[in-house]
Design a protein around this motif. Structure first.
Motif, short mmCIF file in Angstrom:
data_model
loop_
_atom_site.label_atom_id
_atom_site.label_comp_id
_atom_site.label_asym_id
_atom_site.label_seq_id
_atom_site.Cartn_x
_atom_site.Cartn_y
_atom_site.Cartn_z
N ASP A 47 -107.02 68.94 -39.40
CA ASP A 47 -106.15 67.96 -38.75
C ASP A 47 -104.91 68.62 -38.16
N LEU A 48 -104.39 69.59 -38.90
CA LEU A 48 -103.20 70.31 -38.44
C LEU A 48 -103.50 71.08 -37.15
N ASN A 49 -104.67 71.68 -37.16
CA ASN A 49 -105.15 72.41 -36.00
C ASN A 49 -105.21 71.49 -34.77
N HIS A 50 -105.61 70.26 -35.02
CA HIS A 50 -105.71 69.26 -33.96
C HIS A 50 -104.33 68.87 -33.45
N GLU A 51 -103.41 68.66 -34.38
CA GLU A 51 -102.06 68.21 -34.03
C GLU A 51 -101.27 69.29 -33.29
N LEU A 52 -101.51 70.52 -33.66
CA LEU A 52 -100.70 71.61 -33.10
C LEU A 52 -101.37 72.29 -31.91
N ARG A 53 -102.28 71.59 -31.28
CA ARG A 53 -102.99 72.21 -30.16
C ARG A 53 -102.70 71.40 -28.90
N PRO A 54 -101.81 71.79 -28.03
CA PRO A 54 -100.92 72.94 -28.15
C PRO A 54 -99.65 72.53 -28.93
N PRO A 55 -98.87 73.51 -29.46
CA PRO A 55 -97.71 73.16 -30.30
C PRO A 55 -96.45 72.83 -29.50
N ILE A 56 -96.65 72.29 -28.29
CA ILE A 56 -95.51 72.04 -27.39
C ILE A 56 -94.47 71.11 -28.01
N TRP A 57 -94.98 70.04 -28.67
CA TRP A 57 -94.03 69.03 -29.15
C TRP A 57 -93.06 69.58 -30.20
N ILE A 58 -93.55 70.50 -31.02
CA ILE A 58 -92.66 71.10 -32.04
C ILE A 58 -91.62 71.97 -31.34
N ILE A 59 -92.06 72.74 -30.36
CA ILE A 59 -91.13 73.61 -29.63
C ILE A 59 -90.08 72.74 -28.91
N MET A 60 -90.54 71.60 -28.36
CA MET A 60 -89.60 70.70 -27.68
C MET A 60 -88.56 70.14 -28.66
N GLU A 61 -89.00 69.85 -29.88
CA GLU A 61 -88.07 69.35 -30.90
C GLU A 61 -87.01 70.42 -31.22
N TRP A 62 -87.46 71.66 -31.34
CA TRP A 62 -86.52 72.76 -31.63
C TRP A 62 -85.51 72.90 -30.50
N LEU A 63 -86.04 72.83 -29.26
CA LEU A 63 -85.16 72.96 -28.09
C LEU A 63 -84.14 71.82 -28.05
N THR A 64 -84.62 70.60 -28.32
CA THR A 64 -83.71 69.44 -28.32
C THR A 64 -82.59 69.66 -29.32
N PHE A 65 -82.96 70.12 -30.52
CA PHE A 65 -81.97 70.36 -31.57
C PHE A 65 -80.93 71.39 -31.10
N THR A 66 -81.44 72.49 -30.55
CA THR A 66 -80.54 73.58 -30.15
C THR A 66 -79.58 73.11 -29.06
N ILE A 67 -80.10 72.39 -28.07
CA ILE A 67 -79.26 71.92 -26.96
C ILE A 67 -78.23 70.90 -27.47
N GLN A 68 -78.70 69.96 -28.29
CA GLN A 68 -77.80 68.93 -28.85
C GLN A 68 -76.65 69.58 -29.62
N LEU A 69 -77.02 70.56 -30.44
CA LEU A 69 -76.01 71.19 -31.30
C LEU A 69 -75.04 72.06 -30.48
N ALA A 70 -75.63 72.80 -29.54
CA ALA A 70 -74.81 73.74 -28.77
C ALA A 70 -73.88 73.03 -27.79
N ILE A 71 -74.35 71.92 -27.21
CA ILE A 71 -73.51 71.25 -26.20
C ILE A 71 -72.80 70.04 -26.80
N TYR A 72 -73.57 69.03 -27.19
CA TYR A 72 -72.96 67.79 -27.68
C TYR A 72 -72.18 68.03 -28.97
N GLY A 73 -72.82 68.75 -29.91
CA GLY A 73 -72.19 69.02 -31.20
C GLY A 73 -70.88 69.78 -31.04
N ALA A 74 -70.88 70.79 -30.16
CA ALA A 74 -69.67 71.60 -29.95
C ALA A 74 -68.56 70.77 -29.31
#
Lengths: 318, 253
Positions: free
Chosen positions: B11-38
């Protein structure tokens, strides 16, 4: 002991009663076909046996195991091929079958060869590395059937195994199902396709509105229809047709006899195998030469019509 | 146990194919923290470093999202036709439930791994024990939220739209009325009373405590730990009960 036995089985979905006190028995190593139109309760029965649905009341047993009390034991002896092949959109056929084989306990040493064999036989080998979401409807259905053909359970349940599949594919699936039975599996198939039922069934259970209407072999069911067999005769020219027509009507089992042109007759008879020898005997005594005899059996659609008063194959589900 | 691992991996293999959504979540966090958070940390007074406070709050919100995703995922399984297949496999329901929970846990770990490491780097002051305690708190919260969503899944078998509406409404209330973005002591009394009932309040305050924030601006940690543990155990128990006793595969025809 029956391979499957249900007693007074009912299933309700809100106000809809899908099964209405169904009593059903399936012998070991037979192919039983459940024949009925959409909404007759076929899929509901199969899903209850597979422990996917719970019955509202009544009992259902697979071998000696009760589906509500020992569901894990039941699942260990049966396998089900669902009506619709759905779900693992981003997996490939080979991966899906490898997972299914592993979780159903197919020995590791046999898995890869069994998968290759089935995929090749059902003409899925070329598509083995395509994503499930890119398979055609027929390919997805063949993949769904392949799961059971690899699992080879004691009780194999197929829900409309060849729907959406072309005629060539249907034949392949039917041959594989027969092979499965020859190897000792008991087979339960739900379908509304008459040809499928005629090709596969040892016995047929006709379901209508959640109830079993009748259950017997295909031949016995057809023989139950009075006047169901049609015999078409062509006699040599110059026969005293009026007299012979009267004598043909007197043969036991004749329901009706109509003239279909000069020296041609169409007889509706109950059991053609018994009627035809009597008819040829009569012609021999009257020194009348028979030019041709053609016997047509009733189809299972006629059988369904006879028992339920409704046609099974409508333009929608034919 | 081998079958549980097979199920999780498949099931994990199915969910992470492709793993774009997880990478997008990481990017969202980084941008939020770096810009809005700062930017926002320049405006907030009363907290020594609001960007750090905000980073933890954001990780907690991601944990909540992942927990509710696990619950929703189960419902999607039913409607996509995967649930009947899973229910027909020759494994006990308890193992099927365990595989769902484990998969949710692994997805949670994957999703928050990068944001959590970034947060730790930002804070800079932690020990192994405090990190382990913070991770345990996040998992407890994630399992609790997944359990709540699983507990609500029976609604989805009647109406998927109603389930979506209820879970979306509940999620927004749970997030808004919590301390993920503002400390409890700064909340207006009516707001603070509602925030006490949000699992996110207890999750975020406990993680902040373990990562070195001033205990004076946080809730009582014993109280928060007890609530989170009770939530995880009770809702997972409820989810297991539903799977074993109530859940049926959605009939396809």
């Amino acid at each position: 002991m029956y391979a499957v036995e249900t007693q007074n089985l009912t299933k309700r979905y809100g106000k809809t009663q899908a099964l209405k006190g169904l009593d059903f028995m399936l012998d070991s190593e037979e192919i039983m076909v459940l024949l009925g139109p959409n909404g007759s309760g076929k899929t509901t029965l199969l899903l209850i046996l597979a422990t996917v649905l719970k019955p509202t009341s009544g009992t259902a047993k697979v071998g000696s195991y009760d589906v509500t009390k020992q569901p894990t034991k039941v699942r260990q002896v049966l396998g089900i091929s669902f009506q619709e092949a759905r779900g693992f959109w981003r997996h490939k056929p080979a991966e899906i079958l490898r997972f299914h084989a592993a979780i159903c306990g197919v020995p590791k040493s046999r898995r890869d060869t069994a998968i290759e064999e089935i995929l090749k036989d059902l003409e899925l080998w070329e598509a083995r590395n395509k994503l499930f979401m890119h398979l055609s409807g027929g390919q997805a259905k063949r993949l769904e059937v392949s799961k059971l053909l690899i699992q080879r359970p004691k009780l194999a349940i197929f829900d409309e195994p060849s729907s959406q599949v072309d005629l060539r594919g249907k034949r392949k699936i039917w041959e594989q199902i027969r092979k499965l039975r020859e190897e000792g599996s008991t087979i339960l198939i739900a379908t509304n396709e008459v040809r499928e039922a005629e090709y596969l069934a040892d016995r047929v259970t006709i379901l209508d509105q959640g109830k079993s209407v009748t259950c017997d072999s295909v031949k016995n069911l057809k023989d139950e229809i009075t006047g169901g067999d049609i015999v078409e005769l062509e006699l040599e020219p110059g026969t005293d047709s009026a007299r012979l027509q009267e004598e043909l009507k007197q043969i036991q089992g004749t329901v009706s006899l109509v003239s279909g042109g000069e020296n041609r007759y169409k007889a509706h008879v109950s059991i053609a195998e018994a009627w035809v020898p009597k008819m040829t005997n009569l012609c021999f005594k009257r020194k009348t030469r028979l030019l041709s005899v053609r016997v047509t059996e009733p189809s299972l659609d006629d059988v369904f019509l006879h028992f339920t008063g409704k046609a099974l194959e409508t333009p929608k589900n034919a | 146990m081998r079958n549980v691992i097979r199920l999780v991996w498949f099931d994990l293999n199915h969910e992470l194919r492709p793993p774009i959504w997880i990478i997008m979540e990481w990017l969202t966090f980084t941008i939020q923290l770096a810009i809005y958070g700062a930017l926002i940390s320049q405006l907030v007074t009363g907290i020594s470093n609001y960007q750090q406070f905000y980073a933890i709050g954001f990780v907690v919100m991601m944990t909540f999202d992942m927990g509710s995703h696990t619950g929703r995922h189960f419902v999607e399984h039913a409607h996509e036709g995967r649930l009947p297949y899973l229910l027909s496999l020759p494994i006990p329901r308890s193992k099927l439930f365990l595989s769902i929970a484990l998969q949710g846990g692994i997805e949670l770990a994957l999703m928050i791994s990068v944001p959590f490491v970034v947060t730790l780097v930002l804070i800079g002051n932690f020990t192994i024990i405090s990190v382990v305690a913070a991770i345990a708190t996040l998992f407890c919260l994630g399992f609790g939220v997944a359990g709540v969503m699983l507990g609500l899944s029976f609604i989805a078998f009647k109406s998927a739209d109603l389930y979506t509406a209820i879970t979306a409404g509940l999620s927004s209330i749970i997030i808004r009325f919590s301390t993920v973005l503002y400390p409890f002591i700064f909340l207006p009394p009516s707001y603070a009373a509602a925030a006490l009932f949000s699992p996110l309040t207890h999750g975020s305050d406990l993680v902040r405590l373990f990562l070195g924030f001033d205990p004076n601006i946080l809730l009582n940690p014993v109280y928060s730990a007890a609530i989170l543990a009770a939530l995880a155990v009770s809702t997972l128990g409820l989810g297991m009960f539903i799977l074993q006793r109530l859940v049926e595969g959605v009939k396809s025809a």
